[in-house]
Design an enzyme around this catalytic site. Structure first.
Site, PDB file in Angstrom:
ATOM      1  N   ARG A 239     -11.957  27.360  48.858  1.00 58.38           N
ATOM      2  CA  ARG A 239     -11.814  26.143  49.650  1.00 58.38           C
ATOM      3  C   ARG A 239     -11.480  24.918  48.801  1.00 58.38           C
ATOM      4  NH1 ARG A 239     -16.873  23.443  52.008  1.00 58.38           N
ATOM      5  NH2 ARG A 239     -17.720  25.501  51.525  1.00 58.38           N
TER       6      ARG A 239
ATOM      7  N   PHE B 142      -1.662   5.235  12.456  1.00 59.48           N
ATOM      8  CA  PHE B 142      -1.763   6.636  12.062  1.00 59.48           C
ATOM      9  C   PHE B 142      -2.993   7.314  12.653  1.00 59.48           C
ATOM     10  CE2 PHE B 142      -3.552   3.864   8.762  1.00 59.48           C
ATOM     11  CZ  PHE B 142      -4.891   4.201   8.888  1.00 59.48           C
TER      12      PHE B 142
ATOM     13  N   TYR C 278       0.824  -1.210   0.000  1.00 58.82           N
ATOM     14  CA  TYR C 278       0.000   0.000   0.000  1.00 58.82           C
ATOM     15  C   TYR C 278       0.864   1.269   0.000  1.00 58.82           C
ATOM     16  CZ  TYR C 278      -2.965   3.800   1.552  1.00 58.82           C
ATOM     17  OH  TYR C 278      -3.600   5.004   1.641  1.00 58.82           O
TER      18      TYR C 278
ATOM     19  N   TYR D 208     -16.405  27.890  47.454  1.00 59.44           N
ATOM     20  CA  TYR D 208     -15.708  26.808  46.755  1.00 59.44           C
ATOM     21  C   TYR D 208     -14.486  27.287  45.981  1.00 59.44           C
ATOM     22  CZ  TYR D 208     -19.782  23.746  47.534  1.00 59.44           C
ATOM     23  OH  TYR D 208     -20.771  22.989  48.079  1.00 59.44           O
TER      24      TYR D 208
ATOM     25  N   HIS E 201      -1.225  16.215  -1.809  1.00 60.00           N
ATOM     26  CA  HIS E 201      -1.698  16.318  -0.431  1.00 60.00           C
ATOM     27  C   HIS E 201      -1.349  17.654   0.218  1.00 60.00           C
ATOM     28  CE1 HIS E 201      -2.650  12.200  -1.053  1.00 60.00           C
ATOM     29  NE2 HIS E 201      -2.866  11.906   0.214  1.00 60.00           N
TER      30      HIS E 201
ATOM     31  N   GLU F   5     -11.694   5.713   4.494  1.00 58.93           N
ATOM     32  CA  GLU F   5     -11.295   6.232   5.810  1.00 58.93           C
ATOM     33  C   GLU F   5     -12.564   6.758   6.481  1.00 58.93           C
ATOM     34  OE1 GLU F   5      -8.413   8.965   4.327  1.00 58.93           O
ATOM     35  OE2 GLU F   5      -7.161   7.348   3.559  1.00 58.93           O
TER      36      GLU F   5
ATOM     37  N   ASN G  67       2.102  10.116   6.808  1.00 60.65           N
ATOM     38  CA  ASN G  67       1.111   9.225   7.392  1.00 60.65           C
ATOM     39  C   ASN G  67       1.419   9.002   8.866  1.00 60.65           C
ATOM     40  OD1 ASN G  67      -1.011   7.412   7.570  1.00 60.65           O
ATOM     41  ND2 ASN G  67      -0.531   6.470   5.599  1.00 60.65           N
TER      42      ASN G  67
END
Length: 503
Positions: free
Chosen positions: A280, A324, A52, A277, A82, A409, A194
């Site tokens: 404290r 990944f 791949y 609060y 990309h 994906e 990746n």
């Protein structure tokens, strides 16, 4: 010098490279595994088996075979296609952080890349040739594809880089060094992009900033706690130990140290039953935030020393994995964002209390001639506005998923967006802490008893740059001065020393 071997990089090491320009080199022990992995890849390719992203297409194109003669061009095309990010560039420190983490994961020796590729990344870090990386484009699974591709584009000489204070063409910068751009070999493009290194690079810096902010907020808490005449009975060692969360114990110990010898607190212990609060419960809240950061540190340290690309290689075997997927650090980014948002919330509640004369028993808005003067009325508005922004940002990105690559994906982490929002949340919390420093110092102008020595010293630090408020003036400049002191770690280092924190 930081030596990377894929196993021993620390969050402090990442911060040293990112912020202190520490140099980086490959550890001698890592070379054998890097070479072994590369040799394993070449042997598999010679067999003709489909791998791949090496001799196949990417994503939903995984079943498209690529001719052997084109497998190097495949990696170049991958980086180009990309490189699709958008938005403002990530800052230089963040990209340096990303680059050293990516180099470390590749040095682990499961990725089939050459040592020359890793060394080229380190050359860019060490010469401070930093790729221009747009902030948006990653969904935090299949790796941080778009932002890491922009790093690859710069390595190829086709992208832009920050160098010597300006944006330049990477090719021209390399030429000035007498260096050819990097040419990606088999699998090297997909190995670079990746992985989870963008999420991790942002988170490594912001997690450290979060830790610093908590310590700095001990100092602002000291001022407002004494300004509000708090009782430290709830910080007693045996009471806190009855619920033995680690963070609660170390915060309580720090508070006991900070308030030792305070005449204000001694008098409050005689007169008051308990506090609200926001006073404290500070050990419980601050401690919970600290425990969250400690958990985040553990997960992140594992992640930056992991092989996160796909496929992975070992002894002639190769497997398409899911390493990944950014879910571990996506959830940590969200967890820290939620923790820091609530941290800001409790500080804002003390700010609101300290300007409310009905609750504080101090002059309204911390000024004597009130009415004619509004005093510190509006800084509380600012703190409230910042808290509102953080509450909006704190929605967990990791609770969302939008399928990508034609549904190959079909579940993603959105971890990069989770990490990016933490940058903004920490900036806002820093400003909220600065407001508490400003108002806490002013509150001590009206006390007849003496505070503890550490609190008095913190007060004097503030007064060295900010005068007491007698008549109205803009507070923005005063807050900027306090923020500069925080930038210089003046309060951080003081509190570490005076509160014996983590000792």
């Amino acid at each position: 010098m930081i030596y990377i071997d894929g196993n021993n990089l620390t969050i402090e090491g990442v911060n040293a490279v990112a912020n202190s320009m520490e140099k980086v080199a490959i550890a001698e022990s890592a070379y054998a595994q890097i070479k072994k992995s590369k040799k394993s890849l070449m042997k598999i390719l010679e067999s003709g088996k489909p791998v791949y992203g090496v001799n196949t297409g990417f994503g939903s194109l995984l079943n498209v075979n690529v001719d052997q003669k084109n497998i190097v061009q495949l990696q170049i095309n991958l980086i180009r296609s990309h490189s699709s990010g958008i938005g403002d560039p990530l800052d230089i420190a963040t990209v340096r952080s990303i680059m050293v983490i990516r180099a470390n994961t590749l040095a682990k020796g499961y990725s089939g890349v050459s040592q020359e590729m890793i060394e080229f990344l380190l050359f860019m870090i060490n010469e401070n040739i930093i790729p221009v990386v747009p902030e948006y484009g990653s969904v935090g699974a299949s790796g941080d594809l778009a932002p890491l591709a922009h790093i690859g584009l710069a390595m190829m000489g086709e992208g832009d880089v920050f160098y010597k204070g300006k944006i330049q063409k990477a090719f021209n910068v390399f030429k000035n060094f007498g260096k050819e751009p990097y040419r990606f070999g088999e699998k090297e493009g997909v190995a670079l992009i990746n992985g989870t290194s963008v999420i991790c690079g942002i988170l490594a810096l912001e997690l450290k900033k979060s830790e610093i902010l908590i310590v700095e907020a001990f100092g602002s808490f000291a001022l407002s706690f004494e300004g509000l005449s708090g009782t430290d009975k709830a910080f007693s060692e045996w009471a806190l130990a009855s619920r033995p969360h680690a963070g609660q114990q170390i915060v309580g110990k720090a508070f006991r140290t900070l308030f030792a010898g305070s005449k204000i607190v001694e008098n409050a212990n005689k007169e008051k039953v308990q506090d609200a609060y926001s006073l404290r419960c500070a050990p419980q809240v601050y401690g919970s935030v600290w425990d969250t950061l400690e958990y985040g540190r553990k997960v992140l340290t594992i992640e930056i020393n992991s092989a996160t690309d796909n496929p992975l290689l070992m002894d002639g075997d190769y497997i398409s994995t899911g390493n990944f997927h950014g879910e571990p650090v996506a959830m940590i980014s969200d967890f820290v964002a939620i923790a820091m948002t609530d941290f800001g919330n409790i500080i804002e509640r003390r700010i609101a209390r300290i300007v409310d004369t009905n609750l504080s028993k101090l002059p309204p808005f911390l000024i004597n001639d009130y009415g004619l003067n509004s005093g510190y009325m509006i800084p509380q508005y600012t703190a409230a506005a910042l808290c509102n922004v953080n509450k909006t940002l704190a929605h967990p990105n990791s609770a969302d998923t939008i399928p990508t690559s034609a549904n190959q994906e079909d579940h993603v982490s959105m971890g990069t967006n989770a990490a990016l929002k933490l940058i903004e949340i920490n900036k806002n919390v820093k400003s909220i802490i600065a407001i508490e420093y400003l108002l806490g110092a002013q509150s001590l102008e009206f006390k007849k008893y003496e505070p503890s020595r550490p609190t008095a010293e913190i007060y004097m630090k503030i007064r060295s740059i900010v005068k007491p408020l007698v008549t109205d003036r803009p507070s923005t400049g005063d807050l900027l001065e306090i923020t500069k002191m925080m930038d210089d770690n003046q309060f951080y280092e003081f509190v570490l020393e005076k509160a014996n924190f983590l000792k």
